[in-house]
Design a protein around this motif. Structure first.
Motif, PDB file in Angstrom:
ATOM      1  N   SER A  63       0.459  -1.672  -0.267  1.00  0.00           N
ATOM      2  CA  SER A  63       0.097  -0.314  -0.095  1.00  0.00           C
ATOM      3  C   SER A  63       0.934   1.520  -0.298  1.00  0.00           C
ATOM      4  O   SER A  63       0.462   2.707  -0.706  1.00  0.00           O
ATOM      5  CB  SER A  63      -1.276   0.251   0.968  1.00  0.00           C
ATOM      6  OG  SER A  63      -0.116  -0.507   2.228  1.00  0.00           O
ATOM      7  N   LEU A  64       1.943   0.971   0.842  1.00  0.00           N
ATOM      8  CA  LEU A  64       3.509   2.316   0.443  1.00  0.00           C
ATOM      9  C   LEU A  64       3.387   2.773  -1.183  1.00  0.00           C
ATOM     10  O   LEU A  64       4.302   3.520  -2.150  1.00  0.00           O
ATOM     11  CB  LEU A  64       4.209   2.352   0.375  1.00  0.00           C
ATOM     12  CG  LEU A  64       4.121   1.757   2.143  1.00  0.00           C
ATOM     13  CD1 LEU A  64       5.714   1.534   2.722  1.00  0.00           C
ATOM     14  CD2 LEU A  64       3.684   3.554   2.678  1.00  0.00           C
ATOM     15  N   LEU A  65       2.998   2.051  -2.348  1.00  0.00           N
ATOM     16  CA  LEU A  65       3.428   2.343  -4.125  1.00  0.00           C
ATOM     17  C   LEU A  65       2.023   3.425  -3.885  1.00  0.00           C
ATOM     18  O   LEU A  65       0.998   3.437  -3.743  1.00  0.00           O
ATOM     19  CB  LEU A  65       3.060   0.823  -4.936  1.00  0.00           C
ATOM     20  CG  LEU A  65       3.842  -0.366  -4.612  1.00  0.00           C
ATOM     21  CD1 LEU A  65       2.694  -1.441  -5.240  1.00  0.00           C
ATOM     22  CD2 LEU A  65       4.773   0.339  -4.876  1.00  0.00           C
ATOM     23  N   SER A  66       2.560   4.369  -4.899  1.00  0.00           N
ATOM     24  CA  SER A  66       1.468   5.626  -5.372  1.00  0.00           C
ATOM     25  C   SER A  66       0.679   4.277  -6.514  1.00  0.00           C
ATOM     26  O   SER A  66       0.955   3.236  -7.507  1.00  0.00           O
ATOM     27  CB  SER A  66       2.222   5.765  -6.286  1.00  0.00           C
ATOM     28  OG  SER A  66       2.534   5.344  -7.935  1.00  0.00           O
ATOM     29  N   GLU A  67      -0.646   5.300  -6.967  1.00  0.00           N
ATOM     30  CA  GLU A  67      -1.442   4.941  -7.766  1.00  0.00           C
ATOM     31  C   GLU A  67      -0.916   4.124  -9.236  1.00  0.00           C
ATOM     32  O   GLU A  67      -1.327   3.794  -9.802  1.00  0.00           O
ATOM     33  CB  GLU A  67      -2.561   5.860  -7.922  1.00  0.00           C
ATOM     34  CG  GLU A  67      -3.973   5.913  -9.014  1.00  0.00           C
ATOM     35  CD  GLU A  67      -4.572   6.061  -9.310  1.00  0.00           C
ATOM     36  OE1 GLU A  67      -6.222   5.810  -9.250  1.00  0.00           O
ATOM     37  OE2 GLU A  67      -4.412   7.158  -8.381  1.00  0.00           O
ATOM     38  N   LYS A  68       0.261   5.044  -9.912  1.00  0.00           N
ATOM     39  CA  LYS A  68       0.681   5.191 -10.788  1.00  0.00           C
ATOM     40  C   LYS A  68       1.433   3.756 -10.806  1.00  0.00           C
ATOM     41  O   LYS A  68       1.544   3.004 -11.832  1.00  0.00           O
ATOM     42  CB  LYS A  68       1.585   6.053 -11.342  1.00  0.00           C
ATOM     43  CG  LYS A  68       2.690   6.560 -12.878  1.00  0.00           C
ATOM     44  CD  LYS A  68       3.628   7.328 -12.504  1.00  0.00           C
ATOM     45  CE  LYS A  68       3.828   7.507 -14.075  1.00  0.00           C
ATOM     46  NZ  LYS A  68       4.500   8.650 -13.987  1.00  0.00           N
ATOM     47  N   GLU A  69       2.863   3.608  -9.924  1.00  0.00           N
ATOM     48  CA  GLU A  69       2.984   2.701  -9.836  1.00  0.00           C
ATOM     49  C   GLU A  69       2.719   0.919  -9.131  1.00  0.00           C
ATOM     50  O   GLU A  69       2.476   0.162 -10.328  1.00  0.00           O
ATOM     51  CB  GLU A  69       4.158   2.626  -8.625  1.00  0.00           C
ATOM     52  CG  GLU A  69       5.047   3.644  -8.185  1.00  0.00           C
ATOM     53  CD  GLU A  69       5.191   3.755  -7.118  1.00  0.00           C
ATOM     54  OE1 GLU A  69       6.678   3.874  -6.927  1.00  0.00           O
ATOM     55  OE2 GLU A  69       5.037   3.641  -6.009  1.00  0.00           O
ATOM     56  N   THR A  70       1.035   1.067  -8.546  1.00  0.00           N
ATOM     57  CA  THR A  70       0.284  -0.420  -8.899  1.00  0.00           C
ATOM     58  C   THR A  70      -0.549   0.080 -10.425  1.00  0.00           C
ATOM     59  O   THR A  70      -0.057  -1.173 -11.396  1.00  0.00           O
ATOM     60  CB  THR A  70      -0.301  -0.020  -7.940  1.00  0.00           C
ATOM     61  OG1 THR A  70      -0.306   1.157  -6.837  1.00  0.00           O
ATOM     62  CG2 THR A  70      -1.502  -0.964  -7.779  1.00  0.00           C
ATOM     63  N   PHE A  71      -0.533   0.830 -11.288  1.00  0.00           N
ATOM     64  CA  PHE A  71      -1.233   0.712 -12.567  1.00  0.00           C
ATOM     65  C   PHE A  71       0.371   0.672 -13.302  1.00  0.00           C
ATOM     66  O   PHE A  71      -0.364  -0.463 -14.226  1.00  0.00           O
ATOM     67  CB  PHE A  71      -1.483   2.473 -12.754  1.00  0.00           C
ATOM     68  CG  PHE A  71      -1.882   1.912 -14.408  1.00  0.00           C
ATOM     69  CD1 PHE A  71      -3.194   1.315 -14.477  1.00  0.00           C
ATOM     70  CD2 PHE A  71      -1.054   2.590 -15.227  1.00  0.00           C
ATOM     71  CE1 PHE A  71      -3.975   1.335 -15.947  1.00  0.00           C
ATOM     72  CE2 PHE A  71      -1.670   2.588 -16.666  1.00  0.00           C
ATOM     73  CZ  PHE A  71      -2.814   2.495 -16.834  1.00  0.00           C
ATOM     74  N   LEU A  72       0.851   0.869 -13.475  1.00  0.00           N
ATOM     75  CA  LEU A  72       2.323   0.187 -14.396  1.00  0.00           C
ATOM     76  C   LEU A  72       2.182  -0.763 -13.989  1.00  0.00           C
ATOM     77  O   LEU A  72       2.932  -1.770 -14.782  1.00  0.00           O
ATOM     78  CB  LEU A  72       3.282   1.173 -14.144  1.00  0.00           C
ATOM     79  CG  LEU A  72       3.431   2.836 -14.699  1.00  0.00           C
ATOM     80  CD1 LEU A  72       4.819   3.359 -13.813  1.00  0.00           C
ATOM     81  CD2 LEU A  72       3.068   3.047 -15.486  1.00  0.00           C
ATOM     82  N   ILE A  73       2.309  -1.763 -13.060  1.00  0.00           N
ATOM     83  CA  ILE A  73       2.813  -2.638 -12.634  1.00  0.00           C
ATOM     84  C   ILE A  73       1.610  -3.646 -13.436  1.00  0.00           C
ATOM     85  O   ILE A  73       1.584  -4.774 -14.354  1.00  0.00           O
ATOM     86  CB  ILE A  73       2.448  -3.783 -10.964  1.00  0.00           C
ATOM     87  CG1 ILE A  73       4.726  -2.851 -10.465  1.00  0.00           C
ATOM     88  CG2 ILE A  73       2.887  -4.772 -11.108  1.00  0.00           C
ATOM     89  CD1 ILE A  73       4.227  -2.591  -8.382  1.00  0.00           C
ATOM     90  N   LEU A  74       0.590  -3.441 -12.849  1.00  0.00           N
ATOM     91  CA  LEU A  74      -0.693  -3.901 -13.591  1.00  0.00           C
ATOM     92  C   LEU A  74      -0.798  -4.479 -15.156  1.00  0.00           C
ATOM     93  O   LEU A  74      -0.549  -5.281 -15.283  1.00  0.00           O
ATOM     94  CB  LEU A  74      -2.024  -3.813 -13.046  1.00  0.00           C
ATOM     95  CG  LEU A  74      -2.326  -3.932 -11.254  1.00  0.00           C
ATOM     96  CD1 LEU A  74      -2.925  -3.680 -10.442  1.00  0.00           C
ATOM     97  CD2 LEU A  74      -2.372  -5.880 -11.325  1.00  0.00           C
ATOM     98  N   GLU A  75      -0.095  -2.633 -15.282  1.00  0.00           N
ATOM     99  CA  GLU A  75      -0.480  -2.989 -17.328  1.00  0.00           C
ATOM    100  C   GLU A  75       0.309  -3.653 -17.660  1.00  0.00           C
ATOM    101  O   GLU A  75      -0.316  -4.392 -18.668  1.00  0.00           O
ATOM    102  CB  GLU A  75      -0.054  -1.742 -16.994  1.00  0.00           C
ATOM    103  CG  GLU A  75      -0.020  -0.510 -18.734  1.00  0.00           C
ATOM    104  CD  GLU A  75       0.104   0.753 -19.161  1.00  0.00           C
ATOM    105  OE1 GLU A  75      -0.004   1.505 -20.304  1.00  0.00           O
ATOM    106  OE2 GLU A  75       1.158   0.869 -18.314  1.00  0.00           O
ATOM    107  N   LYS A  76       2.008  -3.614 -16.831  1.00  0.00           N
ATOM    108  CA  LYS A  76       2.174  -4.643 -17.869  1.00  0.00           C
ATOM    109  C   LYS A  76       1.887  -6.420 -18.456  1.00  0.00           C
ATOM    110  O   LYS A  76       2.388  -6.998 -18.341  1.00  0.00           O
ATOM    111  CB  LYS A  76       4.086  -4.570 -16.816  1.00  0.00           C
ATOM    112  CG  LYS A  76       5.404  -5.620 -17.288  1.00  0.00           C
ATOM    113  CD  LYS A  76       5.349  -5.249 -19.169  1.00  0.00           C
ATOM    114  CE  LYS A  76       6.125  -3.818 -18.834  1.00  0.00           C
ATOM    115  NZ  LYS A  76       6.505  -4.041 -21.046  1.00  0.00           N
ATOM    116  N   ILE A  77       1.240  -6.481 -16.272  1.00  0.00           N
ATOM    117  CA  ILE A  77       0.836  -8.049 -16.805  1.00  0.00           C
ATOM    118  C   ILE A  77      -0.359  -8.454 -17.568  1.00  0.00           C
ATOM    119  O   ILE A  77       0.024  -9.475 -18.528  1.00  0.00           O
ATOM    120  CB  ILE A  77       0.727  -8.569 -15.144  1.00  0.00           C
ATOM    121  CG1 ILE A  77       1.979  -8.399 -14.123  1.00  0.00           C
ATOM    122  CG2 ILE A  77      -0.205  -9.504 -14.893  1.00  0.00           C
ATOM    123  CD1 ILE A  77       1.264  -8.626 -12.491  1.00  0.00           C
TER     124      ILE A  77
END
Length: 375
Positions: A63-77
């Protein structure tokens, strides 16, 4: 079906009992996220053409990830893998991170399952654990998440500390039940060497967990939760019908998965590999496009058999007789039959629907029984 685990190795502060890999410095968080995305790309063939059923952000504190960081990881997956339309996407979080804004961000990222690390409702115990949240925040965070539309929520609880009197534990269980969450994971506190608690134990500042007391607390938990429609589908995990953790269930069933990030483990049925448990080393190797950030071992039949026994015996599904016969040589199976007979006779294991399953009394000795059934 397969799963993806993403290890986010950052925490605001170190809990006194935790020996997971993490760092309290966030200085290289952006670089590490970039390398996580690189690893996802690099290992796109690891699970071949299997459909991804579960994605799990663990840690550390994802939960320390920013919204952008979470989105970028999921986008790549989602770009690299074939992800099921109804995939379970879990994110571990601390109560103090779950502001209304954060919950809105997680909704936008399509996180559909929250694992909230409450650990305790006792203020003094939370301070002793060196948790970053208060007892009041524990309850408030769950209610905020529910108000924002999160239904699939699990909470973590710890028992067996010096604060865990039977009365305190009953109060904790009652509060957890009152929160109306569909899943509870609860673990007996253990003293790990490389922790503050481990150090305090060595210098006799703290005492070892009392096994008899922990057993009493465990039995109270099983009884209380089962009376409130929770199913103990794994020794430490209780879920209401339809709310078992798909991701963790797949671990116990031997389903293939890939682990991304520092210290993360992967399993493809024949081998196991694990990433370096060092953030700087992980970043260096991935940045330089080197494949030296992990170690790998090919599992022998003995290792595969023992792992199958260890993981499945902890669950309500148990050790499947047909699976044994189809996947292991006859000598292993015949030896298992001889070894398991004593546990059938003392009623710590029962044979039900062609599977060997622990009874409630057997659950108290699960690890010991499993080790004695090893080849």
């Amino acid at each position: 079906m397969s799963g993806i685990y993403i290890h986010i190795p950052f925490c605001k502060q170190a809990c006194n009992y935790c020996d997971f890999h993490f760092s309290t410095s966030l200085n290289n968080k952006a670089s590490l996220v970039e390398c996580i995305i690189t690893e996802i790309e690099t290992r796109k063939n690891y699970l071949s053409d299997k459909t991804i059923q579960t994605i799990y952000f663990g840690g550390g504190t994802p939960s320390l990830l920013s919204e952008k960081e979470t989105f970028l990881i999921l986008e790549k997956i989602f770009k690299i893998y074939k992800v099921s339309n109804d995939a379970e996407i879990t994110l571990e979080c601390n109560p103090d991170d779950l502001t209304e804004l954060k919950l809105k961000e997680l909704k936008r990222a399509e996180i559909n399952r929250l694992s909230i690390g409450l650990q305790s409702f006792n203020e003094e115990e939370l301070k002793w654990m060196n948790r970053a949240h208060t007892a009041k925040e524990s309850e408030a965070s769950v209610k905020r998440a529910q108000d924002k539309g999160f239904e699939n929520i699990t909470i973590d609880l710890i028992y067996g500390s010096k604060f865990s009197t039977l009365g305190n534990w009953k109060n904790t269980l009652n509060k957890a039940i009152e929160l109306n969450v569909p899943h509870i994971s609860s673990y007996n506190l253990t003293i790990e060497d490389n922790t503050k608690l481990g150090h305090d134990f060595k210098v006799k500042k703290e005492q070892a967990v009392d096994e008899e007391k922990s057993t009493e607390l465990f039995l109270e938990m099983v009884d209380r939760l089962e009376k409130n429609n929770f199913i103990q589908y794994e020794i430490s995990n209780f879920g209401k019908e339809g709310f078992f953790s798909l991701h963790n269930s797949n671990y116990w069933k031997g389903v293939h998965y890939i682990g991304i990030g520092p210290s993360a483990h992967s399993f493809d049925g024949i081998s196991r590999q694990w990433n370096v448990a060092n953030n700087n080393a992980y970043i260096k190797h991935l940045s330089e496009k080197k494949d030296t950030y992990f170690e790998k071992e090919i599992l022998t039949e003995t290792e595969r058999f023992n792992e199958y026994v260890l993981t499945t015996l902890r669950t309500i599904w148990g050790i499947d007789l047909n699976y044994l016969k189809q996947n292991f040589n006859s000598d292993f199976v015949s030896t298992f039959f001889k070894q398991v007979d004593i546990y059938l006779k003392n009623e710590t294991i029962v044979l039900k629907d062609n599977a060997y399953i622990l009874t409630n009394s057997g659950k108290l000795f699960a690890d010991r029984i499993a080790s004695e059934l090893f080849v």
